[in-house]
Design a protein around this motif. Sequence first.
Motif, PDB file in Angstrom:
ATOM      1  N   TRP A   9     -29.037 -70.930  13.930  1.00 27.06           N
ATOM      2  CA  TRP A   9     -29.983 -70.013  13.280  1.00 27.06           C
ATOM      3  C   TRP A   9     -29.741 -68.547  13.617  1.00 27.06           C
ATOM      4  N   LEU A  10     -28.943 -68.284  14.646  1.00 22.16           N
ATOM      5  CA  LEU A  10     -28.701 -66.916  15.082  1.00 22.16           C
ATOM      6  C   LEU A  10     -27.310 -66.461  14.647  1.00 22.16           C
ATOM      7  N   LYS A  11     -27.248 -65.379  13.858  1.00 24.98           N
ATOM      8  CA  LYS A  11     -25.967 -64.891  13.339  1.00 24.98           C
ATOM      9  C   LYS A  11     -25.284 -63.958  14.329  1.00 24.98           C
ATOM     10  N   LYS A  12     -26.014 -63.000  14.865  1.00 23.91           N
ATOM     11  CA  LYS A  12     -25.448 -62.056  15.829  1.00 23.91           C
ATOM     12  C   LYS A  12     -26.572 -61.417  16.639  1.00 23.91           C
ATOM     13  N   VAL A  13     -26.183 -60.828  17.783  1.00 21.19           N
ATOM     14  CA  VAL A  13     -27.137 -60.168  18.675  1.00 21.19           C
ATOM     15  C   VAL A  13     -26.601 -58.783  19.019  1.00 21.19           C
ATOM     16  N   GLN A  14     -27.475 -57.798  18.914  1.00 21.44           N
ATOM     17  CA  GLN A  14     -27.114 -56.432  19.278  1.00 21.44           C
ATOM     18  C   GLN A  14     -27.823 -56.065  20.578  1.00 21.44           C
ATOM     19  N   PHE A  15     -27.046 -55.681  21.585  1.00 23.83           N
ATOM     20  CA  PHE A  15     -27.582 -55.244  22.868  1.00 23.83           C
ATOM     21  C   PHE A  15     -27.449 -53.726  22.947  1.00 23.83           C
ATOM     22  N   LYS A  16     -28.552 -53.039  23.168  1.00 27.22           N
ATOM     23  CA  LYS A  16     -28.507 -51.589  23.308  1.00 27.22           C
ATOM     24  C   LYS A  16     -28.709 -51.239  24.775  1.00 27.22           C
ATOM     25  N   LEU A  17     -27.627 -50.790  25.418  1.00 23.58           N
ATOM     26  CA  LEU A  17     -27.643 -50.468  26.840  1.00 23.58           C
ATOM     27  C   LEU A  17     -28.109 -49.028  27.062  1.00 23.58           C
ATOM     28  N   HIS A  18     -28.162 -48.643  28.317  1.00 18.02           N
ATOM     29  CA  HIS A  18     -28.503 -47.258  28.672  1.00 18.02           C
ATOM     30  C   HIS A  18     -27.485 -46.310  28.042  1.00 18.02           C
ATOM     31  N   HIS A  19     -27.941 -45.144  27.617  1.00 17.68           N
ATOM     32  CA  HIS A  19     -27.070 -44.223  26.864  1.00 17.68           C
ATOM     33  C   HIS A  19     -25.872 -43.727  27.662  1.00 17.68           C
ATOM     34  N   THR A  20     -25.887 -43.904  28.987  1.00 16.49           N
ATOM     35  CA  THR A  20     -24.762 -43.445  29.801  1.00 16.49           C
ATOM     36  C   THR A  20     -23.542 -44.356  29.690  1.00 16.49           C
ATOM     37  N   ARG A  25     -31.643 -56.904  19.566  1.00 17.66           N
ATOM     38  CA  ARG A  25     -31.973 -57.143  18.167  1.00 17.66           C
ATOM     39  C   ARG A  25     -31.299 -58.435  17.723  1.00 17.66           C
ATOM     40  N   LEU A  26     -32.096 -59.362  17.202  1.00 13.87           N
ATOM     41  CA  LEU A  26     -31.604 -60.667  16.783  1.00 13.87           C
ATOM     42  C   LEU A  26     -31.459 -60.707  15.263  1.00 13.87           C
ATOM     43  N   TYR A  27     -30.269 -61.067  14.813  1.00 13.98           N
ATOM     44  CA  TYR A  27     -30.004 -61.196  13.382  1.00 13.98           C
ATOM     45  C   TYR A  27     -29.845 -62.675  13.045  1.00 13.98           C
ATOM     46  N   PHE A  28     -30.538 -63.127  12.014  1.00 13.30           N
ATOM     47  CA  PHE A  28     -30.527 -64.535  11.665  1.00 13.30           C
ATOM     48  C   PHE A  28     -29.451 -64.849  10.623  1.00 13.30           C
ATOM     49  N   ALA A  29     -29.204 -66.147  10.452  1.00 16.27           N
ATOM     50  CA  ALA A  29     -28.208 -66.592   9.481  1.00 16.27           C
ATOM     51  C   ALA A  29     -28.553 -66.046   8.099  1.00 16.27           C
ATOM     52  N   PRO A  30     -27.544 -65.632   7.317  1.00 12.70           N
ATOM     53  CA  PRO A  30     -27.801 -65.022   6.005  1.00 12.70           C
ATOM     54  C   PRO A  30     -28.672 -65.873   5.089  1.00 12.70           C
ATOM     55  N   PRO A  77     -25.883 -59.298  -3.317  1.00 12.05           N
ATOM     56  CA  PRO A  77     -26.023 -60.453  -2.441  1.00 12.05           C
ATOM     57  C   PRO A  77     -26.596 -61.635  -3.186  1.00 12.05           C
ATOM     58  N   ALA A  78     -26.226 -62.833  -2.729  1.00 13.17           N
ATOM     59  CA  ALA A  78     -26.710 -64.045  -3.379  1.00 13.17           C
ATOM     60  C   ALA A  78     -28.216 -64.174  -3.171  1.00 13.17           C
ATOM     61  N   ALA A  79     -28.908 -64.655  -4.198  1.00 12.66           N
ATOM     62  CA  ALA A  79     -30.356 -64.823  -4.114  1.00 12.66           C
ATOM     63  C   ALA A  79     -30.688 -65.921  -3.119  1.00 12.66           C
ATOM     64  N   ALA A  80     -31.739 -65.698  -2.320  1.00 11.19           N
ATOM     65  CA  ALA A  80     -32.160 -66.688  -1.336  1.00 11.19           C
ATOM     66  C   ALA A  80     -32.708 -67.922  -2.054  1.00 11.19           C
ATOM     67  N   SER A  81     -32.500 -69.108  -1.449  1.00 10.63           N
ATOM     68  CA  SER A  81     -32.988 -70.333  -2.054  1.00 10.63           C
ATOM     69  C   SER A  81     -34.508 -70.400  -1.939  1.00 10.63           C
ATOM     70  N   LYS A  82     -35.098 -71.352  -2.644  1.00  7.95           N
ATOM     71  CA  LYS A  82     -36.542 -71.517  -2.603  1.00  7.95           C
ATOM     72  C   LYS A  82     -36.994 -71.858  -1.195  1.00  7.95           C
ATOM     73  N   GLU A  95     -42.309 -70.940   6.440  1.00  4.91           N
ATOM     74  CA  GLU A  95     -41.818 -71.310   5.116  1.00  4.91           C
ATOM     75  C   GLU A  95     -40.348 -70.905   4.942  1.00  4.91           C
ATOM     76  N   PRO A  96     -39.456 -71.509   5.749  1.00  5.32           N
ATOM     77  CA  PRO A  96     -38.025 -71.157   5.679  1.00  5.32           C
ATOM     78  C   PRO A  96     -37.430 -71.531   4.327  1.00  5.32           C
ATOM     79  N   THR A  97     -36.323 -70.894   3.996  1.00  2.00           N
ATOM     80  CA  THR A  97     -35.630 -71.252   2.760  1.00  2.00           C
ATOM     81  C   THR A  97     -35.119 -72.694   2.888  1.00  2.00           C
TER      82      THR A  97
END
Length: 259
Positions: free
Chosen positions: A60-71, A100-105, A2-7, A150-152
Motif C-alpha cells: 500500500w505504500l509507494k514511497k516515503v519522503q524524509f525531511k531532515l534538518h536543513h544542515t 510524508r507517506l505516498y500511497f500506491a497510485p 492519468p488513468a481514472a481511479a476505479s470505483k 471506501e478504498p478503490t
Amino acid sequence: MPAAASKRVRGTQIRRHFIIGNTACVLPAPGFPDPPPEGHTKGWTVYVRSLPNGPDLSTWLKKVQFKLHHTYTDASRTIEGPGPFEVTETGYGEFGVEIRLYFAPESGEKAVYREHYLSLAPYGSEEQKARQEKENKIVAEKLETVEFNEPTQEFYKSLTAEEQFQWLKVKKGRGKGKKPDYVFEGEVEPTAQLPERAQGGGEGSLGAGGTWSQGYERQVVAQLRESAGALEQMLEEERRGMEERKRKLQEVGASIAAK
C-alpha cells in the motif's frame, strides 16, 4: 492524462498499522564511516517499517519522503518502494524528522504527513539506560495507523490479497526431489490487526523486535487516561486557587475603598 481511479468499495474501512522510529549509536560503530565526519558523534537510522507479523508495507505504500534538518546535504530524501523505507546518517544533535507517506497510485489517496523526533541519547530507567549504553544501541519507536475509507476496488484487492504476507514466509524443504514449501514461523500468526499479546514477552511488552500488541496498546491508553486524570485534578486545584486569590483581592479592594 492519468488513468481514472476505479470505483470505490462503499461502506468499507481498512486500517494499516506500521512503525515509525529510529536506531542510534555512539561513533565509531560498524556500518558508519570510520573515522566519522568532523564533529559527528552519533550514527542513526530513521525508518518506516511493517509490524513484525503484519502485511508488507509495499502493498500500500509507494514511497516515503524524509525531511531532515536543513544542515544536511540533500535534506529531503525520497525512498521508493519496495523499500526498505529508511535513511541512515551521522550527526550530533536531535531534531524532528518530517515524514510524508505516498500511497500506491491505484489507491487514489493523497499523501499524509507524520513526524518522528530523532532520539540519540539513552532514555528510560537507569537499568534501561545502562543496557542501551552497554549494547551501544538506542531504539525509539511509535505505532502509527492509517485508515483507508471506501478504498478503490483495485486498491482493496491489494489490501486483502494473501501476497501481502509473502515476506513472512520461509522456505521449508520437503525432501530430495520435492518442491519446497513456504510457511509461516513464529509465535504470532500473520495478521493485519494488532496481535492480542506481544511476541516473546508478556502483556504490553516491547522487545527489541518491536512486539506491538493490543495489550500494549491498552496499557498505553490506560496510562494516557491516568495522566489526563492527574492533569485535570491539577487544573481543578489551580482553578480553586485562582478563585481564592480573586476573592482575597476583592476583599482587599473593598477594604481600601471603605477607608
